[in-house]
Design a protein around this motif. Structure first.
Motif, PDB file in Angstrom:
ATOM      1  N   MET A  32     -21.503 -17.521   3.888  1.00 38.58           N
ATOM      2  CA  MET A  32     -21.837 -18.071   2.573  1.00 38.58           C
ATOM      3  C   MET A  32     -21.557 -19.575   2.496  1.00 38.58           C
ATOM      4  O   MET A  32     -21.304 -20.116   1.434  1.00 38.58           O
ATOM      5  CB  MET A  32     -21.037 -17.339   1.489  1.00 38.58           C
ATOM      6  CG  MET A  32     -21.270 -15.844   1.454  1.00 38.58           C
ATOM      7  SD  MET A  32     -22.933 -15.419   0.943  1.00 38.58           S
ATOM      8  CE  MET A  32     -22.796 -15.689  -0.788  1.00 38.58           C
ATOM      9  N   ARG A  33     -21.646 -20.254   3.615  1.00 41.97           N
ATOM     10  CA  ARG A  33     -21.300 -21.678   3.692  1.00 41.97           C
ATOM     11  C   ARG A  33     -22.064 -22.516   2.671  1.00 41.97           C
ATOM     12  O   ARG A  33     -21.495 -23.378   2.015  1.00 41.97           O
ATOM     13  CB  ARG A  33     -21.567 -22.217   5.086  1.00 41.97           C
ATOM     14  CG  ARG A  33     -21.241 -23.682   5.210  1.00 41.97           C
ATOM     15  CD  ARG A  33     -21.644 -24.264   6.539  1.00 41.97           C
ATOM     16  NE  ARG A  33     -21.058 -23.520   7.620  1.00 41.97           N
ATOM     17  CZ  ARG A  33     -20.695 -24.053   8.778  1.00 41.97           C
ATOM     18  NH1 ARG A  33     -20.875 -25.332   8.999  1.00 41.97           N
ATOM     19  NH2 ARG A  33     -20.179 -23.320   9.715  1.00 41.97           N
ATOM     20  N   ASP A  34     -23.360 -22.285   2.518  1.00 41.60           N
ATOM     21  CA  ASP A  34     -24.147 -23.090   1.581  1.00 41.60           C
ATOM     22  C   ASP A  34     -23.627 -22.941   0.151  1.00 41.60           C
ATOM     23  O   ASP A  34     -23.518 -23.924  -0.581  1.00 41.60           O
ATOM     24  CB  ASP A  34     -25.628 -22.709   1.636  1.00 41.60           C
ATOM     25  CG  ASP A  34     -26.294 -23.123   2.934  1.00 41.60           C
ATOM     26  OD1 ASP A  34     -25.608 -23.669   3.832  1.00 41.60           O
ATOM     27  OD2 ASP A  34     -27.509 -22.896   3.075  1.00 41.60           O
ATOM     28  N   ILE A  35     -23.320 -21.711  -0.235  1.00 32.74           N
ATOM     29  CA  ILE A  35     -22.795 -21.454  -1.585  1.00 32.74           C
ATOM     30  C   ILE A  35     -21.439 -22.135  -1.756  1.00 32.74           C
ATOM     31  O   ILE A  35     -21.181 -22.784  -2.779  1.00 32.74           O
ATOM     32  CB  ILE A  35     -22.656 -19.938  -1.843  1.00 32.74           C
ATOM     33  CG1 ILE A  35     -24.012 -19.250  -1.768  1.00 32.74           C
ATOM     34  CG2 ILE A  35     -21.948 -19.658  -3.161  1.00 32.74           C
ATOM     35  CD1 ILE A  35     -24.982 -19.652  -2.844  1.00 32.74           C
ATOM     36  N   VAL A  36     -20.574 -21.995  -0.768  1.00 27.22           N
ATOM     37  CA  VAL A  36     -19.234 -22.586  -0.846  1.00 27.22           C
ATOM     38  C   VAL A  36     -19.328 -24.104  -0.997  1.00 27.22           C
ATOM     39  O   VAL A  36     -18.716 -24.687  -1.893  1.00 27.22           O
ATOM     40  CB  VAL A  36     -18.393 -22.212   0.397  1.00 27.22           C
ATOM     41  CG1 VAL A  36     -17.074 -22.975   0.409  1.00 27.22           C
ATOM     42  CG2 VAL A  36     -18.137 -20.713   0.447  1.00 27.22           C
ATOM     43  N   VAL A  37     -20.118 -24.740  -0.145  1.00 24.39           N
ATOM     44  CA  VAL A  37     -20.227 -26.201  -0.187  1.00 24.39           C
ATOM     45  C   VAL A  37     -20.813 -26.664  -1.520  1.00 24.39           C
ATOM     46  O   VAL A  37     -20.307 -27.593  -2.148  1.00 24.39           O
ATOM     47  CB  VAL A  37     -21.056 -26.726   1.008  1.00 24.39           C
ATOM     48  CG1 VAL A  37     -21.362 -28.205   0.863  1.00 24.39           C
ATOM     49  CG2 VAL A  37     -20.307 -26.470   2.317  1.00 24.39           C
ATOM     50  N   GLN A  38     -21.857 -25.994  -1.982  1.00 21.56           N
ATOM     51  CA  GLN A  38     -22.468 -26.399  -3.251  1.00 21.56           C
ATOM     52  C   GLN A  38     -21.497 -26.233  -4.410  1.00 21.56           C
ATOM     53  O   GLN A  38     -21.382 -27.133  -5.255  1.00 21.56           O
ATOM     54  CB  GLN A  38     -23.739 -25.603  -3.512  1.00 21.56           C
ATOM     55  CG  GLN A  38     -24.429 -26.063  -4.783  1.00 21.56           C
ATOM     56  CD  GLN A  38     -25.871 -25.614  -4.857  1.00 21.56           C
ATOM     57  OE1 GLN A  38     -26.361 -24.876  -4.008  1.00 21.56           O
ATOM     58  NE2 GLN A  38     -26.561 -26.057  -5.879  1.00 21.56           N
TER      59      GLN A  38
END
Length: 105
Positions: A32-38
């Protein structure tokens, strides 16, 4: 970069309340890297930034930022400046430029 000292904070964790709609018992931070970073960009506190940078590294965060589909104007300019990413390299910037403005704007 504003968060250059992130390695001095190895024990901080990302606030799980940033992911209110997800089941935290099965949350996979790598998948879920994209969600975490956003979410950290949009709503995170400094400790969330430190934890994110310790988890993914500068290069991992930079590559993720480049492919995010949406960031508001302020956040887009902040990450562009902090991570030395030209606005034209951001997917969210390209997407914003391709949207036609309303006729009365």
């Amino acid at each position: 970069m504003f968060f250059d000292t992130y390695k001095n904070f190895p024990d901080v964790h990302i606030n799980t309340s940033l992911f209110w709609e997800y089941d935290k018992s099965n949350f996979d931070y790598m998948a879920m890297r994209d969600i975490v970073v956003q979410r950290v960009i949009e709503r995170g506190w400094p400790n969330d930034w430190y934890a994110m940078l310790n988890l993914y590294g500068i290069d991992g965060v930079t590559e993720t930022i480049k492919r995010l589909p949406y960031l508001n104007e302020k956040d887009m300019n902040f990450v562009s400046h902090q991570f030395n990413i030209p606005l034209s390299d951001l997917k969210c910037y390209e997407k914003k430029q391709s949207v036609n403005p309303h006729w009365n704007s």
